[in-house]
Design a protein around this motif. Sequence first.
Motif, short mmCIF file in Angstrom:
data_model
loop_
_atom_site.label_atom_id
_atom_site.label_comp_id
_atom_site.label_asym_id
_atom_site.label_seq_id
_atom_site.Cartn_x
_atom_site.Cartn_y
_atom_site.Cartn_z
N GLN A 107 -5.91 -7.88 6.81
CA GLN A 107 -5.94 -6.48 7.27
C GLN A 107 -4.87 -5.65 6.59
OE1 GLN A 107 -5.23 -6.95 11.43
NE2 GLN A 107 -7.36 -7.48 11.94
N GLU A 108 -3.69 -6.22 6.49
CA GLU A 108 -2.57 -5.49 5.89
C GLU A 108 -2.78 -5.31 4.39
OE1 GLU A 108 -2.25 -7.97 8.14
OE2 GLU A 108 -1.53 -6.73 9.79
N ARG A 109 -3.40 -6.31 3.72
CA ARG A 109 -3.69 -6.16 2.29
C ARG A 109 -4.67 -5.02 2.06
NH1 ARG A 109 -2.42 -11.32 2.06
NH2 ARG A 109 -4.41 -12.14 2.80
N GLU A 110 -5.66 -4.88 2.95
CA GLU A 110 -6.62 -3.77 2.82
C GLU A 110 -5.92 -2.43 2.97
OE1 GLU A 110 -9.84 -4.37 5.59
OE2 GLU A 110 -10.36 -6.31 4.70
N LEU A 111 -5.01 -2.33 3.93
CA LEU A 111 -4.26 -1.09 4.12
C LEU A 111 -3.34 -0.82 2.92
CD1 LEU A 111 -3.46 -1.39 7.91
CD2 LEU A 111 -4.87 0.37 6.84
N ALA A 112 -2.72 -1.86 2.41
CA ALA A 112 -1.85 -1.71 1.24
C ALA A 112 -2.65 -1.16 0.06
CB ALA A 112 -1.20 -3.04 0.88
N LEU A 113 -3.85 -1.71 -0.14
CA LEU A 113 -4.71 -1.25 -1.23
C LEU A 113 -5.11 0.22 -1.03
CD1 LEU A 113 -6.23 -1.95 -3.81
CD2 LEU A 113 -8.13 -2.73 -2.38
N LYS A 114 -5.45 0.57 0.21
CA LYS A 114 -5.82 1.95 0.52
C LYS A 114 -4.70 2.92 0.15
CE LYS A 114 -6.34 4.95 4.56
NZ LYS A 114 -6.44 5.01 6.02
N TYR A 115 -3.46 2.61 0.59
CA TYR A 115 -2.34 3.52 0.31
C TYR A 115 -1.90 3.45 -1.14
CZ TYR A 115 -2.34 4.66 5.20
OH TYR A 115 -2.73 5.11 6.43
N ASP A 116 -2.07 2.31 -1.78
CA ASP A 116 -1.78 2.18 -3.21
C ASP A 116 -2.71 3.10 -4.01
OD1 ASP A 116 0.19 0.88 -4.57
OD2 ASP A 116 -0.93 -0.98 -4.86
N ASN A 117 -4.00 3.08 -3.67
CA ASN A 117 -4.97 3.94 -4.35
C ASN A 117 -4.67 5.41 -4.11
OD1 ASN A 117 -6.36 1.77 -5.46
ND2 ASN A 117 -7.81 1.64 -3.77
N PRO A 139 4.36 13.79 -7.48
CA PRO A 139 5.06 12.51 -7.67
C PRO A 139 5.92 12.08 -6.48
CG PRO A 139 5.93 14.21 -9.15
CD PRO A 139 4.71 14.78 -8.49
N TYR A 140 6.59 13.01 -5.80
CA TYR A 140 7.41 12.60 -4.65
C TYR A 140 6.53 12.10 -3.52
CZ TYR A 140 10.66 12.44 -0.82
OH TYR A 140 11.41 12.00 0.24
N VAL A 141 5.45 12.80 -3.23
CA VAL A 141 4.51 12.36 -2.18
C VAL A 141 3.93 11.00 -2.56
CG1 VAL A 141 2.42 12.92 -0.88
CG2 VAL A 141 3.98 14.76 -1.58
N ALA A 142 3.64 10.80 -3.82
CA ALA A 142 3.10 9.51 -4.28
C ALA A 142 4.09 8.39 -4.01
CB ALA A 142 2.76 9.57 -5.76
N VAL A 143 5.38 8.64 -4.23
CA VAL A 143 6.40 7.62 -3.97
C VAL A 143 6.44 7.29 -2.48
CG1 VAL A 143 8.90 7.21 -3.95
CG2 VAL A 143 7.80 8.12 -6.00
N VAL A 144 6.36 8.31 -1.62
CA VAL A 144 6.36 8.10 -0.17
C VAL A 144 5.16 7.25 0.23
CG1 VAL A 144 6.14 9.24 2.08
CG2 VAL A 144 7.68 10.19 0.35
N VAL A 145 3.98 7.59 -0.29
CA VAL A 145 2.76 6.84 0.05
C VAL A 145 2.82 5.43 -0.54
CG1 VAL A 145 0.24 6.81 -0.23
CG2 VAL A 145 1.40 8.95 0.34
N LYS A 146 3.40 5.28 -1.72
CA LYS A 146 3.56 3.95 -2.34
C LYS A 146 4.45 3.07 -1.47
CE LYS A 146 2.40 2.87 -6.23
NZ LYS A 146 1.17 2.21 -6.72
N ILE A 181 4.63 3.20 1.75
CA ILE A 181 3.77 2.77 2.86
C ILE A 181 2.97 1.55 2.41
CG2 ILE A 181 1.82 3.40 4.35
CD1 ILE A 181 2.90 6.35 4.13
N ALA A 182 2.41 1.62 1.21
CA ALA A 182 1.64 0.49 0.66
C ALA A 182 2.52 -0.75 0.54
CB ALA A 182 1.06 0.86 -0.71
N LYS A 183 3.75 -0.58 0.07
CA LYS A 183 4.67 -1.72 -0.06
C LYS A 183 4.97 -2.35 1.29
CE LYS A 183 7.15 -0.25 -4.22
NZ LYS A 183 8.47 0.20 -4.71
N SER A 184 5.12 -1.52 2.32
CA SER A 184 5.41 -2.08 3.65
C SER A 184 4.24 -2.91 4.15
CB SER A 184 5.78 -0.98 4.65
OG SER A 184 4.66 -0.22 5.02
N TYR A 185 3.02 -2.47 3.87
CA TYR A 185 1.86 -3.27 4.27
C TYR A 185 1.72 -4.54 3.43
CZ TYR A 185 0.10 0.06 7.68
OH TYR A 185 -0.05 0.85 8.78
N THR A 186 2.09 -4.48 2.16
CA THR A 186 2.07 -5.68 1.32
C THR A 186 3.07 -6.70 1.86
OG1 THR A 186 1.42 -4.41 -0.63
CG2 THR A 186 2.46 -6.55 -1.02
N TYR A 187 4.25 -6.25 2.21
CA TYR A 187 5.27 -7.13 2.79
C TYR A 187 4.77 -7.74 4.10
CZ TYR A 187 9.55 -8.70 5.03
OH TYR A 187 10.50 -9.46 5.68
#
Length: 165
Positions: free
Chosen positions: A108-118, A128-135, A137-143
């Motif tokens: 489930q978390e990998r799916e969310l990480a992929l969603k926020y990564d995309n 770019p700043y918003v992208a870093v913030v969203v990235k 979020i993706a990293k936290s779900y990957t972890y």
Amino acid sequence: MYSILGVSSYQIKRIPGTDENGHIDKEALVSWIEQARQLLHKHARGTIGDQYIGQLLAKAPEGESGMWPCEAVCEAIEKTASSGIGQGFSKSVYNSRGLHWLGKGGEQERELALKYDNLADRLYHDYPYVAVVVKEIAKSYTYEAKCRDTEAGTEKRLRTPVGSW
């Protein structure tokens, strides 16, 4: 916190600058953020105030192009580039998942990480700043996915009878 701004948290039903059709006026939003931040800093509540602003902005709708958050919110976040707003935004997105059932492992978390990564990839060129913030979020779900995988592996090993390895 909102009382410093002259409103209660119950009065803020939508993002400032939103009209009756749900369209957000970027200039009105940016002006509100600037005024709010000035008031919050004046009352020594700048750090936590930025986090509350970020939490509010995380409730943004999709834009006309289908991008989330909508363009007006992206531009407002980009203009301030406040780490506190970014933290509040991330926290609100993470908490918006609400109560959920954990499956085995971190799928489930990998799916969310992929969603926020995309989403971050789509945002990177224009915001770019918003992208870093969203990235982040993706990293936290990957972890979190890795943690769930580790937990599942540990559980499996603990249930395996001794000698059957």
